[in-house]
Scaffold this motif. Structure first.
Motif, PDB file in Angstrom:
ATOM      1  N   ARG A  98      46.645  19.047  32.658  1.00 28.15           N
ATOM      2  CA  ARG A  98      45.918  18.347  31.592  1.00 28.15           C
ATOM      3  C   ARG A  98      46.895  17.861  30.511  1.00 28.15           C
ATOM      4  N   ALA A  99      47.850  18.706  30.158  1.00 29.87           N
ATOM      5  CA  ALA A  99      48.849  18.332  29.162  1.00 29.87           C
ATOM      6  C   ALA A  99      49.698  17.162  29.662  1.00 29.87           C
ATOM      7  N   TYR A 100      50.031  17.165  30.934  1.00 29.46           N
ATOM      8  CA  TYR A 100      50.824  16.078  31.512  1.00 29.46           C
ATOM      9  C   TYR A 100      50.059  14.759  31.458  1.00 29.46           C
ATOM     10  N   ARG A 101      48.772  14.805  31.734  1.00 32.33           N
ATOM     11  CA  ARG A 101      47.955  13.583  31.659  1.00 32.33           C
ATOM     12  C   ARG A 101      47.941  13.026  30.239  1.00 32.33           C
ATOM     13  N   ILE A 102      47.826  13.915  29.266  1.00 28.08           N
ATOM     14  CA  ILE A 102      47.846  13.481  27.862  1.00 28.08           C
ATOM     15  C   ILE A 102      49.199  12.864  27.536  1.00 28.08           C
ATOM     16  N   GLU A 103      50.267  13.495  27.984  1.00 23.97           N
ATOM     17  CA  GLU A 103      51.627  12.977  27.760  1.00 23.97           C
ATOM     18  C   GLU A 103      51.788  11.580  28.360  1.00 23.97           C
ATOM     19  N   MET A 104      51.272  11.379  29.579  1.00 22.37           N
ATOM     20  CA  MET A 104      51.360  10.055  30.206  1.00 22.37           C
ATOM     21  C   MET A 104      50.575   9.020  29.399  1.00 22.37           C
ATOM     22  N   ALA A 105      49.377   9.381  28.953  1.00 25.93           N
ATOM     23  CA  ALA A 105      48.552   8.455  28.177  1.00 25.93           C
ATOM     24  C   ALA A 105      49.238   8.083  26.870  1.00 25.93           C
TER      25      ALA A 105
ATOM     26  N   ALA B  90      54.266  16.445  44.099  1.00 30.71           N
ATOM     27  CA  ALA B  90      54.279  17.623  43.228  1.00 30.71           C
ATOM     28  C   ALA B  90      52.983  17.726  42.433  1.00 30.71           C
ATOM     29  N   ILE B  91      52.494  16.594  41.941  1.00 26.87           N
ATOM     30  CA  ILE B  91      51.234  16.609  41.182  1.00 26.87           C
ATOM     31  C   ILE B  91      50.085  17.024  42.094  1.00 26.87           C
ATOM     32  N   LEU B  92      50.042  16.495  43.308  1.00 23.60           N
ATOM     33  CA  LEU B  92      48.981  16.876  44.244  1.00 23.60           C
ATOM     34  C   LEU B  92      49.064  18.361  44.592  1.00 23.60           C
ATOM     35  N   ALA B  93      50.265  18.869  44.809  1.00 25.72           N
ATOM     36  CA  ALA B  93      50.431  20.307  45.064  1.00 25.72           C
ATOM     37  C   ALA B  93      49.937  21.120  43.873  1.00 25.72           C
ATOM     38  N   ALA B  94      50.276  20.673  42.666  1.00 26.99           N
ATOM     39  CA  ALA B  94      49.827  21.367  41.457  1.00 26.99           C
ATOM     40  C   ALA B  94      48.306  21.337  41.359  1.00 26.99           C
ATOM     41  N   GLU B  95      47.703  20.203  41.673  1.00 22.96           N
ATOM     42  CA  GLU B  95      46.242  20.124  41.641  1.00 22.96           C
ATOM     43  C   GLU B  95      45.619  21.103  42.631  1.00 22.96           C
ATOM     44  N   MET B  96      46.198  21.217  43.807  1.00 19.77           N
ATOM     45  CA  MET B  96      45.695  22.179  44.795  1.00 19.77           C
ATOM     46  C   MET B  96      45.798  23.608  44.259  1.00 19.77           C
ATOM     47  N   LEU B  97      46.940  23.928  43.681  1.00 16.20           N
ATOM     48  CA  LEU B  97      47.168  25.274  43.155  1.00 16.20           C
ATOM     49  C   LEU B  97      46.314  25.553  41.921  1.00 16.20           C
ATOM     50  N   SER B  98      45.974  24.515  41.176  1.00 14.60           N
ATOM     51  CA  SER B  98      45.197  24.703  39.947  1.00 14.60           C
ATOM     52  C   SER B  98      43.770  25.159  40.211  1.00 14.60           C
TER      53      SER B  98
ATOM     54  N   THR C 185      42.838  27.709  41.602  1.00 15.95           N
ATOM     55  CA  THR C 185      42.753  29.151  41.325  1.00 15.95           C
ATOM     56  C   THR C 185      43.717  29.598  40.229  1.00 15.95           C
ATOM     57  N   ASP C 186      44.387  28.644  39.574  1.00 12.58           N
ATOM     58  CA  ASP C 186      45.374  29.013  38.562  1.00 12.58           C
ATOM     59  C   ASP C 186      45.151  28.197  37.284  1.00 12.58           C
ATOM     60  N   PRO C 187      44.491  28.793  36.279  1.00 16.34           N
ATOM     61  CA  PRO C 187      44.186  28.065  35.045  1.00 16.34           C
ATOM     62  C   PRO C 187      45.424  27.589  34.278  1.00 16.34           C
ATOM     63  N   GLU C 188      46.541  28.283  34.398  1.00 12.59           N
ATOM     64  CA  GLU C 188      47.760  27.855  33.702  1.00 12.59           C
ATOM     65  C   GLU C 188      48.280  26.528  34.269  1.00 12.59           C
ATOM     66  N   ILE C 189      48.213  26.399  35.579  1.00 12.45           N
ATOM     67  CA  ILE C 189      48.642  25.140  36.193  1.00 12.45           C
ATOM     68  C   ILE C 189      47.661  24.032  35.823  1.00 12.45           C
ATOM     69  N   GLU C 190      46.368  24.353  35.797  1.00 10.58           N
ATOM     70  CA  GLU C 190      45.379  23.354  35.386  1.00 10.58           C
ATOM     71  C   GLU C 190      45.678  22.852  33.970  1.00 10.58           C
ATOM     72  N   GLU C 191      45.996  23.758  33.074  1.00  8.01           N
ATOM     73  CA  GLU C 191      46.309  23.369  31.695  1.00  8.01           C
ATOM     74  C   GLU C 191      47.582  22.522  31.639  1.00  8.01           C
ATOM     75  N   ALA C 192      48.588  22.872  32.439  1.00  3.46           N
ATOM     76  CA  ALA C 192      49.825  22.081  32.483  1.00  3.46           C
ATOM     77  C   ALA C 192      49.539  20.660  32.985  1.00  3.46           C
TER      78      ALA C 192
END
Length: 158
Positions: A136-143, A117-125, A127-134
């Protein structure tokens, strides 16, 4: 329209698919899910893929794990293969990662529907800034979780 189509080789792959759907929901990415076997229902696999408007496919399969490769044979869009652990774990892994030239399948680790799912999201991001932001937020949450866990462990041991 679903951005991602998840195809499971059998109903027993549901726990792995649930890992993927949980993150796709978290990222706000639409998806569809289906069960279709590369060996038992090849025509269904073909119809699902060819009729889909999805941008990315996630194919989850154990045993001989031919499903990701079969899905890839019917589309030029990205396919992410998720091998499933079980009686034939090595066969599943090798079937996903050892694709012949010209029909690639991206592979994630054993049972890693979440990474698919993360890899699919990265592919979609791309061309989609909202997915890119989601993402980035997920990475911060994991950290933040790792830092919290570290604090708890250190305090428990001191």
């Amino acid at each position: 329209m679903a951005r991602v189509l998840i195809i499971m080789g059998s109903k027993s792959d549901l726990p792995v698919a649930e890992k993927a759907t949980a993150l796709l929901k978290k990222f706000g990415i639409s998806y569809d899910v289906a069960v279709a076997s590369a060996h038992r229902t090849p025509a269904r696999v073909e119809d699902l893929v060819k009729d889909s408007e999805a941008d990315v496919f996630i194919a989850i399969a154990g045993m001989s794990a031919a499903l990701p490769g079969v899905v890839a044979s019917f589309t030029v869009k990205p396919v992410i293969g998720v091998p499933v652990s079980g009686k034939m774990t090595m066969d599943a892994i090798l079937s996903v990662v050892q694709m012949p030239p010209g029909i690639p399948v991206a592979s994630v680790g054993l049972d890693r529907g979440d990474n698919a799912a993360i890899l699919a999201a990265e592919m979609l991001s791309i061309t989609d800034p909202e997915i890119e932001e989601a993402l980035r937020a997920y990475r911060i949450e994991m950290a933040e979780k790792v830092i919290k866990d570290s604090y708890e462990v250190v305090n428990a041991l001191l």
